[in-house]
Design a protein around this motif. Sequence first.
Motif, PDB file in Angstrom:
ATOM      1  N   TYR A  97       0.628  -1.048   0.028  1.00  0.00           N
ATOM      2  CA  TYR A  97      -0.017  -0.004  -0.184  1.00  0.00           C
ATOM      3  C   TYR A  97       0.798   1.243  -0.132  1.00  0.00           C
ATOM      4  O   TYR A  97       0.560   1.980  -0.865  1.00  0.00           O
ATOM      5  N   PRO A  98       1.934   1.460   0.711  1.00  0.00           N
ATOM      6  CA  PRO A  98       2.601   2.648   0.620  1.00  0.00           C
ATOM      7  C   PRO A  98       3.382   2.798  -0.700  1.00  0.00           C
ATOM      8  O   PRO A  98       3.585   4.022  -1.048  1.00  0.00           O
ATOM      9  N   LEU A  99       3.966   1.440  -1.117  1.00  0.00           N
ATOM     10  CA  LEU A  99       4.344   1.600  -2.265  1.00  0.00           C
ATOM     11  C   LEU A  99       3.477   2.085  -3.610  1.00  0.00           C
ATOM     12  O   LEU A  99       4.125   2.458  -4.696  1.00  0.00           O
ATOM     13  N   SER A 100       2.282   1.993  -3.347  1.00  0.00           N
ATOM     14  CA  SER A 100       1.302   2.366  -4.341  1.00  0.00           C
ATOM     15  C   SER A 100       0.859   3.858  -4.231  1.00  0.00           C
ATOM     16  O   SER A 100       0.345   4.246  -5.010  1.00  0.00           O
ATOM     17  N   ARG A 101       1.268   4.463  -3.325  1.00  0.00           N
ATOM     18  CA  ARG A 101       0.866   5.754  -2.848  1.00  0.00           C
ATOM     19  C   ARG A 101       1.771   6.858  -3.766  1.00  0.00           C
ATOM     20  O   ARG A 101       3.118   6.699  -3.561  1.00  0.00           O
ATOM     21  N   LYS A 102       1.486   7.895  -4.435  1.00  0.00           N
ATOM     22  CA  LYS A 102       2.216   8.641  -5.212  1.00  0.00           C
ATOM     23  C   LYS A 102       2.980   9.596  -4.112  1.00  0.00           C
ATOM     24  O   LYS A 102       4.152  10.122  -4.748  1.00  0.00           O
ATOM     25  N   ASP A 103       2.487   9.718  -3.185  1.00  0.00           N
ATOM     26  CA  ASP A 103       3.005  10.523  -2.210  1.00  0.00           C
ATOM     27  C   ASP A 103       4.301  10.265  -1.413  1.00  0.00           C
ATOM     28  O   ASP A 103       4.768  10.820  -0.212  1.00  0.00           O
ATOM     29  N   LEU A 104       4.551   8.880  -1.417  1.00  0.00           N
ATOM     30  CA  LEU A 104       5.659   8.304  -0.818  1.00  0.00           C
ATOM     31  C   LEU A 104       6.897   8.815  -1.288  1.00  0.00           C
ATOM     32  O   LEU A 104       7.074   8.300  -2.831  1.00  0.00           O
TER      33      LEU A 104
END
Length: 294
Positions: A97-104
């Motif tokens: 899930y974090p890796l799918s977020r553009k804001d990471l």
Amino acid sequence: MVNQSLGDKLFGWVVYALLALICVIVLYPLIFVLVASFSSPGAVMRGEVWLWPKDMTWIGYKKIFQNAEILTGYANTLLYTVIGTAINLLLSIAAAYPLSRKDLYGRNVISGMMVLTMFFSGGMVPTYLLIKDLGMLNSMWALILPGAISVYNVLIMRTFFQNFIPQEMQEAAAMDGCSNIGTLVRIVLPLSMPIIAVMILFYSVGHWNAYFSALMYLTDREKYPLQLILREILIQGQMQEMQGVGDNVLAETVMQSEAIKYAVVIVANLPVLLLYPFLQKYFAKGVMIGAVKG
């Protein structure tokens, strides 16, 4: 209905014929094992069993349930599979899930570092020494924690989160005051049942069929999984055949081994076969992740 030409109809018939042939090729071995498990071992060895039990007997199943080690191994495998799959799923979601977020920030670098681990391995001896130094020898954690997360499965889940969960829904949840954890639990996971079902299937089948880790790390027979017990049974049956301790004893041993072999296949694979119908409606969609974009 669209009018089909003769060529289209012939092509359709050929496709159906090939699909029917493939179904027969796939299903017949399963049917044969099931039928053979209820048939007389002698009839099976003589090649007299095809699609229906002959001289029906329950001796294989009786021998299985009279063996305390098989029942213990069955319980151990259920325990390892349930706990291992739960840990696998939790960690995969936490990574994907974090890796799918553009804001990471740096998510591509992190993904690249994870992919790099798929090409290199520490090796069997260093892994064993690590498990020993961590004090996990002869415990179920030696079977679960070393493979607690699969990079390949994490990448599949990340792709699903990126392509199938609308970014607008996550932004709307954030505007309503929902935290990242809240967005994951309330928005993302309910919409991700197809990929979760696929991951449950992949991880649970892997744990259920695993035996090599138990062979390396476990010394207490009471902690052996079912697959390791079945391996010993097959080896013992082969050794008894090679020893030849009297014709009558040998013949009886071979018959019992033959009956146990087919019955064990059914008993060992039954939980996995029962899992498929419950996940089927999600599985078809989940396996197509990344195949079509638009």
